[in-house]
Structures are given as C-alpha cells and as structure tokens.
Motif scaffolding. Structure first.
Motif, mmCIF file in Angstrom:
data_model
loop_
_atom_site.group_PDB
_atom_site.id
_atom_site.type_symbol
_atom_site.label_atom_id
_atom_site.label_comp_id
_atom_site.label_asym_id
_atom_site.label_seq_id
_atom_site.Cartn_x
_atom_site.Cartn_y
_atom_site.Cartn_z
ATOM 1 N N LEU A 94 -6.542 3.404 2.922
ATOM 2 C CA LEU A 94 -5.660 4.277 2.144
ATOM 3 C C LEU A 94 -6.240 5.686 2.054
ATOM 4 O O LEU A 94 -5.530 6.670 2.293
ATOM 5 N N LEU A 95 -7.505 5.792 1.689
ATOM 6 C CA LEU A 95 -8.113 7.107 1.517
ATOM 7 C C LEU A 95 -8.124 7.892 2.820
ATOM 8 O O LEU A 95 -7.846 9.098 2.836
ATOM 9 N N ALA A 96 -8.447 7.224 3.921
ATOM 10 C CA ALA A 96 -8.466 7.894 5.219
ATOM 11 C C ALA A 96 -7.067 8.345 5.629
ATOM 12 O O ALA A 96 -6.866 9.480 6.074
ATOM 13 N N ASN A 97 -6.072 7.460 5.465
ATOM 14 C CA ASN A 97 -4.696 7.806 5.831
ATOM 15 C C ASN A 97 -4.159 8.939 4.968
ATOM 16 O O ASN A 97 -3.476 9.850 5.445
ATOM 17 N N LEU A 98 -4.449 8.885 3.664
ATOM 18 C CA LEU A 98 -3.946 9.907 2.750
ATOM 19 C C LEU A 98 -4.590 11.254 3.035
ATOM 20 O O LEU A 98 -3.925 12.295 2.979
ATOM 21 N N ALA A 122 -4.458 5.136 -11.302
ATOM 22 C CA ALA A 122 -5.122 6.361 -10.853
ATOM 23 C C ALA A 122 -4.111 7.203 -10.089
ATOM 24 O O ALA A 122 -3.515 6.734 -9.114
ATOM 25 N N LEU A 123 -3.888 8.429 -10.546
ATOM 26 C CA LEU A 123 -2.994 9.362 -9.869
ATOM 27 C C LEU A 123 -3.772 10.044 -8.748
ATOM 28 O O LEU A 123 -4.775 10.717 -8.987
ATOM 29 N N LEU A 124 -3.297 9.894 -7.503
ATOM 30 C CA LEU A 124 -4.023 10.421 -6.355
ATOM 31 C C LEU A 124 -3.441 11.725 -5.833
ATOM 32 O O LEU A 124 -4.161 12.680 -5.573
ATOM 33 N N ALA A 125 -2.123 11.794 -5.655
ATOM 34 C CA ALA A 125 -1.528 12.977 -5.016
ATOM 35 C C ALA A 125 -0.188 13.295 -5.657
ATOM 36 O O ALA A 125 0.535 12.405 -6.100
ATOM 37 N N ARG A 126 0.144 14.579 -5.705
ATOM 38 C CA ARG A 126 1.415 15.043 -6.252
ATOM 39 C C ARG A 126 2.263 15.693 -5.163
ATOM 40 O O ARG A 126 1.738 16.206 -4.170
ATOM 41 N N SER A 127 3.569 15.681 -5.382
ATOM 42 C CA SER A 127 4.541 16.433 -4.582
ATOM 43 C C SER A 127 4.492 16.097 -3.093
ATOM 44 O O SER A 127 4.509 16.982 -2.232
ATOM 45 N N LEU A 128 4.446 14.803 -2.769
ATOM 46 C CA LEU A 128 4.586 14.396 -1.375
ATOM 47 C C LEU A 128 6.043 14.568 -0.959
ATOM 48 O O LEU A 128 6.970 14.346 -1.739
ATOM 49 N N SER A 129 6.262 14.941 0.278
ATOM 50 C CA SER A 129 7.623 15.123 0.785
ATOM 51 C C SER A 129 8.253 13.767 1.100
ATOM 52 O O SER A 129 7.581 12.731 1.093
ATOM 53 N N GLU A 130 9.555 13.793 1.396
ATOM 54 C CA GLU A 130 10.257 12.557 1.746
ATOM 55 C C GLU A 130 9.650 11.931 2.999
ATOM 56 O O GLU A 130 9.487 10.710 3.081
ATOM 57 N N THR A 131 9.302 12.756 3.988
ATOM 58 C CA THR A 131 8.685 12.247 5.219
ATOM 59 C C THR A 131 7.327 11.616 4.913
ATOM 60 O O THR A 131 7.003 10.541 5.437
ATOM 61 N N GLN A 132 6.535 12.273 4.086
ATOM 62 C CA GLN A 132 5.232 11.722 3.715
ATOM 63 C C GLN A 132 5.391 10.420 2.933
ATOM 64 O O GLN A 132 4.633 9.470 3.123
ATOM 65 N N LYS A 133 6.399 10.374 2.065
ATOM 66 C CA LYS A 133 6.645 9.158 1.291
ATOM 67 C C LYS A 133 6.984 7.990 2.205
ATOM 68 O O LYS A 133 6.505 6.856 2.008
ATOM 69 N N MET A 134 7.797 8.235 3.236
ATOM 70 C CA MET A 134 8.166 7.175 4.163
ATOM 71 C C MET A 134 6.943 6.666 4.926
ATOM 72 O O MET A 134 6.813 5.465 5.180
ATOM 73 N N GLU A 135 6.047 7.578 5.291
ATOM 74 C CA GLU A 135 4.832 7.140 5.988
ATOM 75 C C GLU A 135 3.951 6.313 5.074
ATOM 76 O O GLU A 135 3.380 5.299 5.492
ATOM 77 N N ASP A 137 4.927 4.440 2.644
ATOM 78 C CA ASP A 137 5.572 3.126 2.558
ATOM 79 C C ASP A 137 5.230 2.266 3.766
ATOM 80 O O ASP A 137 5.063 1.049 3.652
ATOM 81 N N SER A 138 5.140 2.905 4.947
ATOM 82 C CA SER A 138 4.899 2.147 6.178
ATOM 83 C C SER A 138 3.491 1.563 6.243
ATOM 84 O O SER A 138 3.238 0.659 7.036
#
Length: 273
Positions: A94-98, A122-135, A137-138
């Motif tokens: 997760l950390l590497a991908n993010l 734990a809150l990791l990141a804010r304001s991810l785009s729709e494309t980033q959100k889909m990735e 999820d994958s």
C-alpha cells in the motif's frame, strides 16, 4: 481536661470521620460499578459515537446534444483501518503504491500510519482524483476507507450561466435550473457510524449501521450549447453597438415552443460567482 488528651481525642475523631468518608466513597464506587456501570459505559460509548455523512452526487445538467453543462467533480480522502485482518501483510505494498500514485515518498505515509493516535484509523491522503480512486480500488487491499467530497463544475463557464444557474456552498440551487429543479437534482445523503476521541478526531469506523446515499437525477434541457454560445456572442455585439447596458434574447422552436437558446448580457461565471 488534659490538653494533650484533648488533641489526641480530636485526632481520633478526625481519623474516624476520614475512615467513614473513605468507606462511603468505596461503597458508592462499588454501587456505581456493579449497578450503574453497564448503563454508564453504554452511555459513554454512545457519546463517543457520531454520524459521518456520506454525500450524495448531485445530478448532471445536459444540453439537448448530451453535453454536460453542470456536473459534480469528486475528490477522495484515503484512510485505513490497520486492525482489519489481512492489512498488515499488505502494508508495504500500500505505501509503495500510494507513494507512486501521488508522487510522494512512501516514508511520509508510513509516518502518518505509524503516528496515528488511533489503532483503528489513520488518514493517509486527501483530495485523490476519480482516476486515483479507481486505481486504489483496484489494489484490493483490506481496510481502506475512501470518503468522497464533491464540488460543482460548470463546463462552459459564462455560457448559459443565467439558464443553468448555480448552487451555494451547501449544494442548494439558488439560481436558474439548479434552483427550479433542485428537488430532482439533489440526492439524499447516506451515513456511517464512527467513533471519535475527546478532540473530535475519528478513532475508527464501527461495524454498525451504514446507509448508502441516493444520488440525484439528471436533467436534459432543450438548450443547445452551440446555439447558446453564438447567441450570447451576437447579443454582446448588439448591446455594444447600441450603447446599451444589458440585453436579452431567446431562440425557440416554432413548432414545439422548445427553447433552443436563452441569453442575457452581461453574464457571469458560476465557477467564480
């Protein structure tokens, strides 16, 4: 009476009162723990819980050719529950991908995760785009929590702004079609139950009742965006030539009465009202 004996008597009396008081406190604590304890613990649990809204997506406004005139743009906050089974084995992935996805050091997210005040949130990141959100999820990593936040975007800016209208900060329609058809465009938010600490920070998402939002309906206008843009341009030229301060023009289908364009000048950009 001997002064010394008097002092000793008073000391014994004071010690007796303190002992009696301590005994009464102990009895009261025992009673609260045994009799009222379960109810008080349940009340404290309820007070620590709060409802986190899951926002609904406001419906899109289209012109007659299917061009989106107003729509929601989504950004997502990414949090994680490290206590979920299977997360620990996926933590480094997760950390590497993010880090790669956001072009940020994985060490930054590791510090946020390890330094979280809650073992379950734990809150990791804010304001991810729709494309980033889909990735995200994958990746299929357990324990991830994506919370959406929406903004309203008007594709063509000033064009058809008087017709389409705008919403306020609470996504309530206050002008134009946004106001007239607010009850159809507006959805019904959902919710989930969360636990918060004394500072109001989320400690964890509780496996309790969750209601998914009901998203708003879409609306298709008889307006044609191309005709609308041409009419506004010509109307502005006519106003300038006539030395007027404002003007209005309407184009209609003579057979059906459908409004194909409706222009008012001067205009404004609803993205920056």
């Amino acid at each position: 009476m001997d002064p010394r004996a008097n002092i000793i008597a008073r000391m014994y009396a004071l010690l007796g009162m303190l002992t009696l008081f301590g005994g009464l406190v102990a009895v009261q604590l025992g009673r609260v723990h045994l009799v009222e304890g379960p109810a008080l613990r349940e009340q404290g649990q309820r007070q620590a819980e709060s409802v986190k809204e899951i926002p609904a997506i406001r419906g899109t406004i289209y012109d007659q050719a299917g061009r989106a005139l107003a729509y929601n743009t989504a950004r997502y906050d990414l949090a994680v529950d490290p206590s979920v089974e299977g997360f620990r084995s996926e933590k480094e992935r997760l950390l590497a991908n993010l880090g790669r996805l956001t072009q940020t050091s994985a060490a930054k997210y590791r510090r946020r995760l390890d330094g979280s005040p809650s073992p379950k949130y734990a809150l990791l990141a804010r304001s991810l785009s729709e494309t980033q959100k889909m990735e995200v999820d994958s990746w299929g990593i357990p324990g991830l929590i994506l919370s959406p936040k929406f903004a309203r975007h008007y594709t063509y800016g000033e064009t058809a702004s008087h017709v389409v209208g705008m919403v306020d900060a609470d996504f309530t329609g206050i002008e134009g079609v946004e106001k007239r058809y607010h009850e159809f465009l507006d959805g019904t938010p959902g919710f989930r139950i969360v636990q918060r600490d004394m500072r109001g920070r989320i400690k964890s998402f509780i496996g309790g009742p969750t209601k998914q939002p009901e998203h708003g309906e879409h609306i298709v206008l008889t307006i044609d965006q191309v005709r609308q843009a041409i009419m506004e341009e010509e109307l502005a030229k006519g106003i300038e030539a006539a030395g007027a301060k404002w003007g209005t023009a309407i184009a209609m289908d003579p057979h059906t009465g459908a409004i194909l364009a409706m222009a008012s000048v001067p205009t404004y950009d609803p993205n920056r009202p």
